[in-house]
Scaffold this motif. Sequence first.
Motif, PDB file in Angstrom:
ATOM      1  N   PRO A   1       0.818  -1.216   0.000  1.00 42.21           N
ATOM      2  CA  PRO A   1       0.000   0.000   0.000  1.00 42.21           C
ATOM      3  C   PRO A   1       0.852   1.267   0.000  1.00 42.21           C
ATOM      4  O   PRO A   1       2.024   1.249   0.361  1.00 42.21           O
ATOM      5  CB  PRO A   1      -0.807  -0.108   1.295  1.00 42.21           C
ATOM      6  CG  PRO A   1      -0.061  -1.059   2.148  1.00 42.21           C
ATOM      7  CD  PRO A   1       0.735  -1.947   1.242  1.00 42.21           C
ATOM      8  N   THR A   2       0.227   2.347  -0.425  1.00 41.09           N
ATOM      9  CA  THR A   2       0.888   3.643  -0.432  1.00 41.09           C
ATOM     10  C   THR A   2      -0.062   4.703   0.115  1.00 41.09           C
ATOM     11  O   THR A   2      -1.279   4.533   0.078  1.00 41.09           O
ATOM     12  CB  THR A   2       1.359   4.021  -1.857  1.00 41.09           C
ATOM     13  OG1 THR A   2       2.125   5.201  -1.799  1.00 41.09           O
ATOM     14  CG2 THR A   2       0.187   4.213  -2.795  1.00 41.09           C
ATOM     15  N   ARG A   3       0.494   5.783   0.615  1.00 45.81           N
ATOM     16  CA  ARG A   3      -0.320   6.876   1.154  1.00 45.81           C
ATOM     17  C   ARG A   3      -1.065   7.569   0.018  1.00 45.81           C
ATOM     18  O   ARG A   3      -0.519   7.748  -1.072  1.00 45.81           O
ATOM     19  CB  ARG A   3       0.578   7.893   1.861  1.00 45.81           C
ATOM     20  CG  ARG A   3       1.295   7.329   3.067  1.00 45.81           C
ATOM     21  CD  ARG A   3       2.223   8.364   3.680  1.00 45.81           C
ATOM     22  NE  ARG A   3       3.347   8.662   2.797  1.00 45.81           N
ATOM     23  CZ  ARG A   3       4.581   8.225   2.984  1.00 45.81           C
ATOM     24  NH1 ARG A   3       4.868   7.498   4.038  1.00 45.81           N
ATOM     25  NH2 ARG A   3       5.531   8.546   2.147  1.00 45.81           N
ATOM     26  N   ASP A   4      -2.286   7.974   0.272  1.00 43.07           N
ATOM     27  CA  ASP A   4      -3.043   8.781  -0.681  1.00 43.07           C
ATOM     28  C   ASP A   4      -2.382  10.156  -0.762  1.00 43.07           C
ATOM     29  O   ASP A   4      -2.038  10.747   0.265  1.00 43.07           O
ATOM     30  CB  ASP A   4      -4.495   8.907  -0.203  1.00 43.07           C
ATOM     31  CG  ASP A   4      -5.370   9.632  -1.198  1.00 43.07           C
ATOM     32  OD1 ASP A   4      -5.117  10.833  -1.430  1.00 43.07           O
ATOM     33  OD2 ASP A   4      -6.303   9.012  -1.734  1.00 43.07           O
TER      34      ASP A   4
ATOM     35  N   GLY B   1       4.528   2.281  -1.128  1.00 42.55           N
ATOM     36  CA  GLY B   1       4.238   1.552  -2.356  1.00 42.55           C
ATOM     37  C   GLY B   1       5.297   0.513  -2.694  1.00 42.55           C
ATOM     38  O   GLY B   1       5.166  -0.219  -3.670  1.00 42.55           O
TER      39      GLY B   1
ATOM     40  N   SER C   1      -7.651   2.078   4.729  1.00 40.74           N
ATOM     41  CA  SER C   1      -8.243   1.918   3.400  1.00 40.74           C
ATOM     42  C   SER C   1      -9.720   2.308   3.420  1.00 40.74           C
ATOM     43  O   SER C   1     -10.198   3.003   2.510  1.00 40.74           O
ATOM     44  CB  SER C   1      -8.071   0.473   2.932  1.00 40.74           C
ATOM     45  OG  SER C   1      -8.687   0.301   1.682  1.00 40.74           O
TER      46      SER C   1
ATOM     47  N   GLU D   1     -10.161   5.871   3.192  1.00 38.76           N
ATOM     48  CA  GLU D   1      -9.577   6.407   1.958  1.00 38.76           C
ATOM     49  C   GLU D   1      -8.307   7.217   2.216  1.00 38.76           C
ATOM     50  O   GLU D   1      -8.048   8.230   1.573  1.00 38.76           O
ATOM     51  CB  GLU D   1     -10.610   7.244   1.211  1.00 38.76           C
ATOM     52  CG  GLU D   1     -11.831   6.453   0.822  1.00 38.76           C
ATOM     53  CD  GLU D   1     -12.913   7.294   0.155  1.00 38.76           C
ATOM     54  OE1 GLU D   1     -12.827   8.539   0.168  1.00 38.76           O
ATOM     55  OE2 GLU D   1     -13.845   6.690  -0.381  1.00 38.76           O
TER      56      GLU D   1
ATOM     57  N   ILE E   1      -5.272   5.586   2.175  1.00 43.10           N
ATOM     58  CA  ILE E   1      -4.210   4.891   1.454  1.00 43.10           C
ATOM     59  C   ILE E   1      -4.776   4.298   0.168  1.00 43.10           C
ATOM     60  O   ILE E   1      -5.986   4.192  -0.007  1.00 43.10           O
ATOM     61  CB  ILE E   1      -3.572   3.767   2.300  1.00 43.10           C
ATOM     62  CG1 ILE E   1      -4.604   2.701   2.659  1.00 43.10           C
ATOM     63  CG2 ILE E   1      -2.904   4.325   3.531  1.00 43.10           C
ATOM     64  CD1 ILE E   1      -4.017   1.461   3.284  1.00 43.10           C
ATOM     65  N   GLU E   2      -3.857   3.915  -0.714  1.00 41.95           N
ATOM     66  CA  GLU E   2      -4.219   3.210  -1.938  1.00 41.95           C
ATOM     67  C   GLU E   2      -3.550   1.842  -1.900  1.00 41.95           C
ATOM     68  O   GLU E   2      -2.387   1.733  -1.529  1.00 41.95           O
ATOM     69  CB  GLU E   2      -3.732   3.990  -3.151  1.00 41.95           C
ATOM     70  CG  GLU E   2      -4.381   5.352  -3.281  1.00 41.95           C
ATOM     71  CD  GLU E   2      -3.815   6.160  -4.439  1.00 41.95           C
ATOM     72  OE1 GLU E   2      -3.033   5.623  -5.224  1.00 41.95           O
ATOM     73  OE2 GLU E   2      -4.172   7.342  -4.525  1.00 41.95           O
TER      74      GLU E   2
END
Length: 83
Positions: A3-6, A42, A76, A79, A81-82
């Motif tokens: 995962p990565t930060r939004d 990511g 998640s 919303e 993180i992606e």
Amino acid sequence: MKPTRDIFVQYRVINGVKYIMKNYKVFQLDEVGELIWDSLDGQTTLDEIAEKIAKLYKVDQSIILHDVAVFIKEMSQNELIEI
């Protein structure tokens, strides 16, 4: 899973307390939450994040992995993180 930060999440430190904010929602991060947040690039897997925390706090990695997964799920759902 990596995962990565939004990109729209803001990170602030106010009086030594760490916060992330998005869409008028504010979430306070504790020390472990901050470690997880900083690791969401990511490139780092959940296993690698759990390993880092387990070594730092000398705790069994399998316990930490479950906690990291729960934290990631909450982030998640909000919303932040992606995946």
